[in-house]
Design a protein around this motif. Structure first.
Motif, mmCIF file in Angstrom:
data_model
loop_
_atom_site.group_PDB
_atom_site.id
_atom_site.type_symbol
_atom_site.label_atom_id
_atom_site.label_comp_id
_atom_site.label_asym_id
_atom_site.label_seq_id
_atom_site.Cartn_x
_atom_site.Cartn_y
_atom_site.Cartn_z
ATOM 1 N N THR A 51 0.840 -1.198 0.000
ATOM 2 C CA THR A 51 0.000 0.000 0.000
ATOM 3 C C THR A 51 0.877 1.250 0.000
ATOM 4 O O THR A 51 2.013 1.211 0.469
ATOM 5 C CB THR A 51 -0.949 0.025 1.218
ATOM 6 O OG1 THR A 51 -1.722 1.219 1.208
ATOM 7 C CG2 THR A 51 -0.192 -0.087 2.519
ATOM 8 N N ALA A 52 0.319 2.321 -0.504
ATOM 9 C CA ALA A 52 1.013 3.606 -0.489
ATOM 10 C C ALA A 52 0.854 4.302 0.861
ATOM 11 O O ALA A 52 1.555 5.261 1.155
ATOM 12 C CB ALA A 52 0.472 4.503 -1.597
ATOM 13 N N TYR A 53 -0.062 3.799 1.705
ATOM 14 C CA TYR A 53 -0.326 4.393 3.022
ATOM 15 C C TYR A 53 0.027 3.355 4.077
ATOM 16 O O TYR A 53 -0.710 2.404 4.301
ATOM 17 C CB TYR A 53 -1.791 4.813 3.095
ATOM 18 C CG TYR A 53 -2.187 5.520 4.362
ATOM 19 C CD1 TYR A 53 -1.622 6.729 4.725
ATOM 20 C CD2 TYR A 53 -3.159 4.974 5.195
ATOM 21 C CE1 TYR A 53 -2.007 7.386 5.891
ATOM 22 C CE2 TYR A 53 -3.550 5.612 6.351
ATOM 23 C CZ TYR A 53 -2.975 6.821 6.693
ATOM 24 O OH TYR A 53 -3.349 7.463 7.842
ATOM 25 N N ASN A 54 1.186 3.517 4.716
ATOM 26 C CA ASN A 54 1.749 2.506 5.615
ATOM 27 C C ASN A 54 0.803 1.982 6.704
ATOM 28 O O ASN A 54 0.849 0.802 7.017
ATOM 29 C CB ASN A 54 3.042 3.018 6.236
ATOM 30 C CG ASN A 54 4.149 2.006 6.082
ATOM 31 O OD1 ASN A 54 4.049 1.072 5.282
ATOM 32 N ND2 ASN A 54 5.200 2.193 6.845
ATOM 33 N N PRO A 55 -0.060 2.811 7.338
ATOM 34 C CA PRO A 55 -0.950 2.263 8.367
ATOM 35 C C PRO A 55 -1.919 1.186 7.841
ATOM 36 O O PRO A 55 -2.465 0.417 8.626
ATOM 37 C CB PRO A 55 -1.726 3.489 8.860
ATOM 38 C CG PRO A 55 -0.809 4.633 8.627
ATOM 39 C CD PRO A 55 -0.091 4.280 7.339
ATOM 40 N N TYR A 56 -2.124 1.110 6.523
ATOM 41 C CA TYR A 56 -3.025 0.086 5.964
ATOM 42 C C TYR A 56 -2.322 -1.258 5.757
ATOM 43 O O TYR A 56 -2.977 -2.262 5.516
ATOM 44 C CB TYR A 56 -3.603 0.538 4.633
ATOM 45 C CG TYR A 56 -4.681 1.592 4.734
ATOM 46 C CD1 TYR A 56 -5.183 2.014 5.959
ATOM 47 C CD2 TYR A 56 -5.204 2.163 3.587
ATOM 48 C CE1 TYR A 56 -6.170 2.982 6.035
ATOM 49 C CE2 TYR A 56 -6.202 3.129 3.655
ATOM 50 C CZ TYR A 56 -6.674 3.534 4.887
ATOM 51 O OH TYR A 56 -7.657 4.478 4.951
ATOM 52 N N LYS A 57 -0.994 -1.285 5.846
ATOM 53 C CA LYS A 57 -0.262 -2.536 5.630
ATOM 54 C C LYS A 57 -0.670 -3.560 6.697
ATOM 55 O O LYS A 57 -0.678 -3.263 7.889
ATOM 56 C CB LYS A 57 1.239 -2.305 5.667
ATOM 57 C CG LYS A 57 2.012 -3.489 5.171
ATOM 58 C CD LYS A 57 3.436 -3.112 4.853
ATOM 59 C CE LYS A 57 4.061 -4.312 4.185
ATOM 60 N NZ LYS A 57 5.038 -3.977 3.230
ATOM 61 N N GLY A 58 -1.049 -4.759 6.260
ATOM 62 C CA GLY A 58 -1.501 -5.809 7.161
ATOM 63 C C GLY A 58 -2.969 -5.712 7.545
ATOM 64 O O GLY A 58 -3.482 -6.564 8.270
ATOM 65 N N MET A 59 -3.663 -4.695 7.076
ATOM 66 C CA MET A 59 -5.072 -4.523 7.404
ATOM 67 C C MET A 59 -5.898 -5.678 6.831
ATOM 68 O O MET A 59 -5.646 -6.138 5.724
ATOM 69 C CB MET A 59 -5.591 -3.199 6.844
ATOM 70 C CG MET A 59 -7.068 -2.962 7.107
ATOM 71 S SD MET A 59 -7.630 -1.315 6.630
ATOM 72 C CE MET A 59 -7.380 -1.360 4.871
ATOM 73 N N GLU A 60 -6.865 -6.135 7.611
ATOM 74 C CA GLU A 60 -7.790 -7.172 7.147
ATOM 75 C C GLU A 60 -9.207 -6.624 7.179
ATOM 76 O O GLU A 60 -9.650 -6.084 8.195
ATOM 77 C CB GLU A 60 -7.704 -8.416 8.021
ATOM 78 C CG GLU A 60 -8.663 -9.498 7.566
ATOM 79 C CD GLU A 60 -8.610 -10.768 8.406
ATOM 80 O OE1 GLU A 60 -9.312 -11.719 8.040
ATOM 81 O OE2 GLU A 60 -7.885 -10.795 9.419
ATOM 82 N N LEU A 61 -9.879 -6.747 6.054
ATOM 83 C CA LEU A 61 -11.282 -6.377 5.949
ATOM 84 C C LEU A 61 -12.076 -7.637 5.639
ATOM 85 O O LEU A 61 -11.610 -8.495 4.881
ATOM 86 C CB LEU A 61 -11.493 -5.347 4.835
ATOM 87 C CG LEU A 61 -10.733 -4.036 4.961
ATOM 88 C CD1 LEU A 61 -10.935 -3.191 3.711
ATOM 89 C CD2 LEU A 61 -11.178 -3.279 6.198
ATOM 90 N N ARG A 62 -13.271 -7.748 6.214
ATOM 91 C CA ARG A 62 -14.155 -8.875 5.916
ATOM 92 C C ARG A 62 -15.501 -8.359 5.443
ATOM 93 O O ARG A 62 -16.011 -7.351 5.947
ATOM 94 C CB ARG A 62 -14.349 -9.752 7.153
ATOM 95 C CG ARG A 62 -13.098 -10.480 7.567
ATOM 96 C CD ARG A 62 -13.357 -11.375 8.746
ATOM 97 N NE ARG A 62 -12.101 -11.929 9.227
ATOM 98 C CZ ARG A 62 -11.949 -12.460 10.423
ATOM 99 N NH1 ARG A 62 -12.971 -12.518 11.263
ATOM 100 N NH2 ARG A 62 -10.788 -12.943 10.796
ATOM 101 N N TYR A 63 -16.055 -9.097 4.506
ATOM 102 C CA TYR A 63 -17.325 -8.726 3.895
ATOM 103 C C TYR A 63 -18.237 -9.943 3.818
ATOM 104 O O TYR A 63 -17.784 -11.082 3.872
ATOM 105 C CB TYR A 63 -17.108 -8.217 2.472
ATOM 106 C CG TYR A 63 -16.372 -6.906 2.376
ATOM 107 C CD1 TYR A 63 -17.053 -5.722 2.166
ATOM 108 C CD2 TYR A 63 -14.986 -6.852 2.474
ATOM 109 C CE1 TYR A 63 -16.384 -4.516 2.065
ATOM 110 C CE2 TYR A 63 -14.307 -5.653 2.387
ATOM 111 C CZ TYR A 63 -15.009 -4.486 2.177
ATOM 112 O OH TYR A 63 -14.347 -3.295 2.079
ATOM 113 N N ILE A 64 -19.507 -9.658 3.632
ATOM 114 C CA ILE A 64 -20.488 -10.681 3.296
ATOM 115 C C ILE A 64 -21.125 -10.225 1.994
ATOM 116 O O ILE A 64 -21.317 -9.022 1.781
ATOM 117 C CB ILE A 64 -21.527 -10.853 4.427
ATOM 118 C CG1 ILE A 64 -22.438 -12.027 4.142
ATOM 119 C CG2 ILE A 64 -22.318 -9.587 4.662
ATOM 120 C CD1 ILE A 64 -23.319 -12.412 5.310
#
Length: 164
Positions: A51-64
């Motif tokens: 990612t270009a925005y370091n705080p998003y690195k490793g972020m996990e999102l879940r959806y249904i």
């Protein structure tokens, strides 16, 4: 008469044999090489690797989501249900869920695994976001890569029928 009779018997057996072969190959194609059932309810996650925005690195999102297929076209809707990021973990319930629309295509392959290409346009709290997935079909699972316009994210995504 014998020549005409043998000609008719030979022609009839050739036609019947051709019909039987055609039905057999049609059956094999549908049962062994048919399109996987991607219609229905799915749970999927996105794990950001680049990612270009370091705080998003490793972020996990879940959806249904709910997907339906018309020919090789895919349609559906999604809702964000979970986020784990540098700011903590959050579950989204009811009105707090962001919603999105899903479109895509089913790619039938005979010599490799089938793939689906999915585009999700999500109406987030700040702005609309775009996510694109290239996923390999593995019976009741889908898995592959995603890219997002939000902070130029790239990563992996897993789709399954049961919740995470």
């Amino acid at each position: 008469m014998d020549i005409l009779e043998s000609f008719l018997v030979g022609t009839a057996s050739t036609i019947v044999g051709g019909i039987v072969l055609a039905v057999f190959f049609f059956w094999v194609r549908e049962k062994c090489f048919g399109v996987a059932d991607v219609t229905g309810k799915w749970h999927f996650n996105m794990i950001t690797e680049k990612t270009a925005y370091n705080p998003y690195k490793g972020m996990e999102l879940r959806y249904i989501c709910v997907v339906w297929r018309e020919g090789n076209h895919l349609y559906g809707s999604v809702e964000k249900v979970y986020e784990k990021s540098s700011t903590g973990e959050r579950e989204y319930v009811g009105k707090n869920r962001s919603r999105g629309k899903l479109t895509g295509a089913y790619e039938k392959n005979y010599f490799s695994k089938d793939r689906v290409h999915i585009h999700i346009s999500e109406q987030g709290t700040g702005r609309e976001s775009t996510n694109y997935f290239t996923l390999t079909v593995k019976k009741q699972l889908l898995g592959g890569k995603f890219c997002s316009f939000v902070a130029d994210q790239e990563g992996t995504s897993s789709w399954q029928r049961e919740p995470f």
